[in-house]
Design a protein around this motif. Structure first.
Motif, PDB file in Angstrom:
ATOM      1  N   PHE A   1     -48.428   7.041 -77.568  1.00 46.68           N
ATOM      2  CA  PHE A   1     -49.280   7.909 -77.271  1.00 46.68           C
ATOM      3  C   PHE A   1     -49.533   8.236 -75.566  1.00 46.68           C
ATOM      4  O   PHE A   1     -49.552   7.437 -74.880  1.00 46.68           O
ATOM      5  CB  PHE A   1     -50.784   7.519 -77.762  1.00 46.68           C
ATOM      6  CG  PHE A   1     -50.828   7.521 -79.389  1.00 46.68           C
ATOM      7  CD1 PHE A   1     -49.902   8.164 -80.121  1.00 46.68           C
ATOM      8  CD2 PHE A   1     -51.446   6.420 -79.978  1.00 46.68           C
ATOM      9  CE1 PHE A   1     -50.137   8.192 -81.553  1.00 46.68           C
ATOM     10  CE2 PHE A   1     -51.536   6.509 -81.343  1.00 46.68           C
ATOM     11  CZ  PHE A   1     -50.759   7.401 -82.101  1.00 46.68           C
ATOM     12  N   ALA A   2     -49.509   9.651 -75.347  1.00 52.81           N
ATOM     13  CA  ALA A   2     -50.096   9.817 -73.989  1.00 52.81           C
ATOM     14  C   ALA A   2     -51.429  10.532 -74.087  1.00 52.81           C
ATOM     15  O   ALA A   2     -51.481  11.471 -74.772  1.00 52.81           O
ATOM     16  CB  ALA A   2     -48.895  10.930 -73.521  1.00 52.81           C
ATOM     17  N   ASP A   3     -52.373   9.858 -73.156  1.00 54.99           N
ATOM     18  CA  ASP A   3     -53.584  10.584 -72.995  1.00 54.99           C
ATOM     19  C   ASP A   3     -53.589  11.125 -71.905  1.00 54.99           C
ATOM     20  O   ASP A   3     -53.506  10.643 -70.776  1.00 54.99           O
ATOM     21  CB  ASP A   3     -54.706   9.541 -73.419  1.00 54.99           C
ATOM     22  CG  ASP A   3     -56.280  10.011 -73.449  1.00 54.99           C
ATOM     23  OD1 ASP A   3     -56.415  10.244 -74.573  1.00 54.99           O
ATOM     24  OD2 ASP A   3     -56.796  10.010 -72.398  1.00 54.99           O
ATOM     25  N   ILE A   4     -53.993  12.477 -72.042  1.00 52.38           N
ATOM     26  CA  ILE A   4     -53.916  13.309 -70.589  1.00 52.38           C
ATOM     27  C   ILE A   4     -55.497  13.792 -70.414  1.00 52.38           C
ATOM     28  O   ILE A   4     -56.146  14.347 -71.386  1.00 52.38           O
ATOM     29  CB  ILE A   4     -52.951  14.555 -71.010  1.00 52.38           C
ATOM     30  CG1 ILE A   4     -51.607  14.136 -71.385  1.00 52.38           C
ATOM     31  CG2 ILE A   4     -53.005  15.435 -69.667  1.00 52.38           C
ATOM     32  CD1 ILE A   4     -50.707  15.251 -71.491  1.00 52.38           C
ATOM     33  N   SER A   5     -55.911  13.553 -69.312  1.00 55.71           N
ATOM     34  CA  SER A   5     -57.495  14.117 -68.809  1.00 55.71           C
ATOM     35  C   SER A   5     -57.351  14.801 -67.626  1.00 55.71           C
ATOM     36  O   SER A   5     -56.684  14.127 -66.416  1.00 55.71           O
ATOM     37  CB  SER A   5     -58.100  12.786 -68.573  1.00 55.71           C
ATOM     38  OG  SER A   5     -59.343  13.077 -68.333  1.00 55.71           O
ATOM     39  N   LEU A   6     -57.745  15.907 -67.612  1.00 53.64           N
ATOM     40  CA  LEU A   6     -57.882  16.776 -66.193  1.00 53.64           C
ATOM     41  C   LEU A   6     -59.315  16.469 -65.857  1.00 53.64           C
ATOM     42  O   LEU A   6     -60.222  16.252 -66.396  1.00 53.64           O
ATOM     43  CB  LEU A   6     -57.590  18.155 -66.694  1.00 53.64           C
ATOM     44  CG  LEU A   6     -56.137  18.438 -66.407  1.00 53.64           C
ATOM     45  CD1 LEU A   6     -55.445  17.947 -67.772  1.00 53.64           C
ATOM     46  CD2 LEU A   6     -55.761  19.993 -66.471  1.00 53.64           C
ATOM     47  N   PRO A   7     -59.551  17.114 -64.489  1.00 56.84           N
ATOM     48  CA  PRO A   7     -60.890  16.991 -64.114  1.00 56.84           C
ATOM     49  C   PRO A   7     -62.130  17.822 -64.949  1.00 56.84           C
ATOM     50  O   PRO A   7     -61.561  18.792 -65.590  1.00 56.84           O
ATOM     51  CB  PRO A   7     -60.895  17.614 -62.615  1.00 56.84           C
ATOM     52  CG  PRO A   7     -59.398  17.602 -62.293  1.00 56.84           C
ATOM     53  CD  PRO A   7     -58.628  17.705 -63.478  1.00 56.84           C
ATOM     54  N   PRO A   8     -63.250  17.353 -64.870  1.00 61.31           N
ATOM     55  CA  PRO A   8     -64.195  18.095 -65.931  1.00 61.31           C
ATOM     56  C   PRO A   8     -64.333  19.442 -65.454  1.00 61.31           C
ATOM     57  O   PRO A   8     -64.081  20.070 -64.217  1.00 61.31           O
ATOM     58  CB  PRO A   8     -65.410  17.281 -65.503  1.00 61.31           C
ATOM     59  CG  PRO A   8     -65.088  16.139 -65.237  1.00 61.31           C
ATOM     60  CD  PRO A   8     -63.840  16.238 -64.414  1.00 61.31           C
ATOM     61  N   GLY A   9     -64.418  20.377 -66.545  1.00 66.50           N
ATOM     62  CA  GLY A   9     -64.481  21.907 -66.276  1.00 66.50           C
ATOM     63  C   GLY A   9     -63.112  22.441 -66.218  1.00 66.50           C
ATOM     64  O   GLY A   9     -62.941  23.678 -66.249  1.00 66.50           O
ATOM     65  N   SER A  10     -62.100  21.936 -66.455  1.00 63.49           N
ATOM     66  CA  SER A  10     -60.872  22.418 -66.341  1.00 63.49           C
ATOM     67  C   SER A  10     -60.493  23.070 -67.606  1.00 63.49           C
ATOM     68  O   SER A  10     -60.989  22.869 -68.784  1.00 63.49           O
ATOM     69  CB  SER A  10     -59.613  21.300 -66.279  1.00 63.49           C
ATOM     70  OG  SER A  10     -59.574  20.447 -65.215  1.00 63.49           O
ATOM     71  N   SER A  11     -59.873  24.304 -67.590  1.00 62.65           N
ATOM     72  CA  SER A  11     -59.641  25.291 -68.589  1.00 62.65           C
ATOM     73  C   SER A  11     -58.590  24.660 -69.703  1.00 62.65           C
ATOM     74  O   SER A  11     -57.764  23.898 -69.225  1.00 62.65           O
ATOM     75  CB  SER A  11     -59.442  26.798 -68.162  1.00 62.65           C
ATOM     76  OG  SER A  11     -58.102  26.619 -67.561  1.00 62.65           O
ATOM     77  N   LEU A  12     -58.685  25.164 -70.920  1.00 61.73           N
ATOM     78  CA  LEU A  12     -57.645  24.660 -71.793  1.00 61.73           C
ATOM     79  C   LEU A  12     -56.383  25.302 -71.418  1.00 61.73           C
ATOM     80  O   LEU A  12     -55.267  24.741 -71.735  1.00 61.73           O
ATOM     81  CB  LEU A  12     -58.115  25.289 -73.302  1.00 61.73           C
ATOM     82  CG  LEU A  12     -57.220  24.819 -74.442  1.00 61.73           C
ATOM     83  CD1 LEU A  12     -57.487  23.309 -74.554  1.00 61.73           C
ATOM     84  CD2 LEU A  12     -57.566  25.540 -75.886  1.00 61.73           C
ATOM     85  N   GLU A  13     -56.239  26.353 -70.729  1.00 60.54           N
ATOM     86  CA  GLU A  13     -55.002  26.800 -70.214  1.00 60.54           C
ATOM     87  C   GLU A  13     -54.103  25.980 -69.361  1.00 60.54           C
ATOM     88  O   GLU A  13     -52.998  25.546 -69.258  1.00 60.54           O
ATOM     89  CB  GLU A  13     -55.047  28.287 -69.497  1.00 60.54           C
ATOM     90  CG  GLU A  13     -55.456  29.529 -70.713  1.00 60.54           C
ATOM     91  CD  GLU A  13     -56.794  29.416 -71.289  1.00 60.54           C
ATOM     92  OE1 GLU A  13     -57.037  30.136 -72.002  1.00 60.54           O
ATOM     93  OE2 GLU A  13     -57.756  28.644 -70.396  1.00 60.54           O
ATOM     94  N   ARG A  14     -54.984  25.563 -68.381  1.00 62.55           N
ATOM     95  CA  ARG A  14     -54.615  24.448 -67.497  1.00 62.55           C
ATOM     96  C   ARG A  14     -54.115  23.105 -68.026  1.00 62.55           C
ATOM     97  O   ARG A  14     -53.246  22.584 -67.781  1.00 62.55           O
ATOM     98  CB  ARG A  14     -55.795  24.339 -66.117  1.00 62.55           C
ATOM     99  CG  ARG A  14     -55.194  23.323 -65.252  1.00 62.55           C
ATOM    100  CD  ARG A  14     -53.962  23.569 -64.468  1.00 62.55           C
ATOM    101  NE  ARG A  14     -53.631  22.791 -63.635  1.00 62.55           N
ATOM    102  CZ  ARG A  14     -52.357  22.651 -63.046  1.00 62.55           C
ATOM    103  NH1 ARG A  14     -51.387  23.458 -63.554  1.00 62.55           N
ATOM    104  NH2 ARG A  14     -52.171  21.612 -62.147  1.00 62.55           N
ATOM    105  N   THR A  15     -54.914  22.664 -68.983  1.00 61.03           N
ATOM    106  CA  THR A  15     -54.739  21.550 -69.911  1.00 61.03           C
ATOM    107  C   THR A  15     -53.367  21.637 -70.652  1.00 61.03           C
ATOM    108  O   THR A  15     -52.639  20.749 -70.572  1.00 61.03           O
ATOM    109  CB  THR A  15     -55.643  21.290 -70.657  1.00 61.03           C
ATOM    110  OG1 THR A  15     -56.980  21.121 -70.109  1.00 61.03           O
ATOM    111  CG2 THR A  15     -55.284  19.980 -71.411  1.00 61.03           C
ATOM    112  N   THR A  16     -53.129  22.791 -71.039  1.00 62.04           N
ATOM    113  CA  THR A  16     -51.624  23.092 -71.829  1.00 62.04           C
ATOM    114  C   THR A  16     -50.693  23.178 -70.901  1.00 62.04           C
ATOM    115  O   THR A  16     -49.612  22.352 -71.185  1.00 62.04           O
ATOM    116  CB  THR A  16     -52.021  24.698 -72.718  1.00 62.04           C
ATOM    117  OG1 THR A  16     -53.034  24.542 -73.490  1.00 62.04           O
ATOM    118  CG2 THR A  16     -50.738  24.761 -73.240  1.00 62.04           C
TER     119      THR A  16
END
Length: 514
Positions: free
Chosen positions: A18-33
């Motif tokens: 499993f790869a758990d990916i976490s971006l800074p709070p408030g990041s958009s779903l597009e950036r996460t994708t």
């Protein structure tokens, strides 16, 4: 062989990462994708990875959020990646994704026992017993994690807790609400319906059941100004805008606050480096906690780590119980408290083989190996009983101690070798197992084969010597079989049973029978 706390369950190679990916709070779903797609491309370049699946907006560690993502990685079957373990792939993934900026990417395998935690490795719960602020608790957790990640035993230690999520604090003017004839619960229910969503009903169509959720469209709830378009009914039946009763203030805070043992807690998950066991990592956690956690803050274990730690003192108790049980059974069999020691003192010779083979095979002292030790206590005792029982019988028949011991070893050599070698050959598939459950199978197989092989080879020489020692001590205390038999004969000669004289039909007294 590495030492670990009793009850340690080894991580199994299940062929899944499993790869758990976490971006800074408030990041958009597009950036996460975008970040998740980049991690996916890196994983696709590793030959042993055959399948990948992306899930954005959800995390195993952190829950739901636009800044979270999950990547499920499937490896090739074990026979197609011989020599490449999941630990090797984990290390390569960490190395190749280290250059990704603006996101934290963690790779881990699923737990060996489903239901005990969310990942393999160790799980720790930091606890705030001071009822202090979230900011102070987060600072303490940061110091703890920073020190723990510097330890050579720890591959990584991380937490999904972050107090910097942008939020709005909703302040309700209760006096104004009551003056307008609006109930506080009615106002909150209205907010829940428009912004959070409310389960209303079900309906059936196309042979399936669907849930009906009431919620405003995203365009009508994406900013504080949307409150001007939401109304709540007052006691007189008229509608009043919610913005007249509510004040929204921008703040930062955690996405969720969890409790553990009724205390505010921060969950920490981690994994030991290759070459170290979870027991080494747990020891590192305790040392770092003693150095970094101030007064009023503590930690506890969860998941498999909790079971591993709580069972630490049970292994010695179980071993002792097995030894005591065997001792009293043999004491009843031989009617002696010394002869059973000849059997029990032969056990360390065989058990030494368990840890010798584990050291050679680089296998941890885990729960499977401890099961093998308990099993060997009975099997090795059986071999010793065969020799000692035969020697005891020969000694009772008048043979001297040394000859009885040698004769017992010679007579029982063939049945001991037959049963022991058959047992060893039967366990060879476990010793060289591969695939799912290979770690547990190899542990119990290697331990049992090593203990039985060493115990059999050396036991046939050690057991007769132990019998000579303890039989000699026994006869110094209670006497030799000849002395015991002579004493018994004297007691029988001195014991006479007399019958009461009886008169015959002719009036004569019948003689009493001796």
């Amino acid at each position: 062989m590495r030492t670990t706390p009793s009850g340690f369950v080894p991580d199994e190679d299940q062929g899944v990462i499993f790869a758990d990916i976490s971006l800074p709070p408030g990041s958009s779903l597009e950036r996460t994708t975008e970040i998740t797609a980049e991690v996916n491309r890196i994983a696709a370049g590793i030959p042993v990875i055959v399948h990948r699946g992306m899930v954005t907006g959800r995390s195993i560690i952190n829950g739901e959020g636009s800044n979270f993502a999950l990547l499920i990685i499937k490896l090739k079957p074990w026979d197609e990646r011989e020599g490449i373990k999941v630990e090797n792939v984990l290390g390569e993934l960490f190395q190749k994704t280290a250059g990704i900026k603006g996101a934290r990417v963690l790779f881990f395998s699923p737990p060996t026992i489903i239901g005990f935690g969310i990942a393999g490795g160790f799980s720790v719960e930091l606890q705030d017993k001071t009822s202090g602020t979230i900011e102070a608790f987060n600072k303490v957790a940061g110091g703890f994690l920073g020190a723990l990640n510097q330890r050579p035993e720890v591959l990584y230690a991380a937490t999904g807790f972050d107090p910097n999520y942008p939020q709005y604090l909703m302040d309700i003017n209760v006096a104004k609400v009551k003056e307008a004839g609006v109930s506080v619960s009615g106002l909150l229910n209205t907010m829940q319906g428009y912004y959070g969503g409310i389960y209303a009903s079900n309906f059936n169509q196309f042979g399936k059941q669907y849930r009906v959720m009431v919620q405003a469209e995203a365009a009508y709830r994406n900013n504080p100004a949307s409150l001007n378009n939401i109304y709540v009914q007052n006691a007189s039946g008229s509608m009043a805008p919610i913005s007249g009763f509510v004040t929204m203030t921008k703040i930062s805070g955690p996405q969720a606050i969890s409790r553990f043992n009724l205390y505010t807690s921060i969950s920490v998950t981690g994994r030991p480096k290759p070459g170290f066991s979870s027991g080494d990592a747990i020891k590192a956690v305790e040392e770092v906690a003693a150095q970094t956690l101030p007064e009023g803050y503590s930690f506890d274990y969860s998941g498999v780590s909790r079971e591993e730690k709580n069972s630490g003192g049970q292994t010695v108790f179980i071993y002792a119980l097995c030894i005591v049980f065997v001792f009293f059974l043999l004491a009843a069999l031989y009617e002696s408290y010394l002869i059973p020691l000849a059997v029990l003192f032969s056990l360390p010779v065989g058990l030494m083989g368990v840890y010798l083979f584990a050291k050679i095979s680089n296998i941890d002292n885990n729960i499977y190996m401890q099961i093998a030790v308990v099993m060997l206590i009975g099997l090795l005792s059986k071999n010793a009983i065969l020799v000692v029982e035969y020697a005891v019988e020969r000694r009772r028949n008048g043979m001297n101690i040394v000859d009885a011991a040698i004769d017992g070893a010679k007579s029982r050599l063939r049945p001991i070798l037959m049963t022991s070698l058959a047992f060893i050959v039967g366990l060879l598939p476990l010793m060289f197992a591969s695939g799912v459950g290979a770690a547990g199978n190899r542990s119990i197989g290697t331990g049992a084969v090593g203990g039985m092989l060493v115990g059999t080879l050396f036991g046939v020489f050690v057991i007769p010597g132990l019998y000579i020692i303890f039989q000699t001590l026994q006869e110094k205390i209670s006497g030799s079989p000849e002395q015991i038999a002579e004493k018994q004969r004297k007691e029988d000669d001195e014991t006479q049973v007399f019958e009461v004289p009886q008169h015959g039909s002719n009036g004569m007294v019948k003689p009493a029978l001796a």
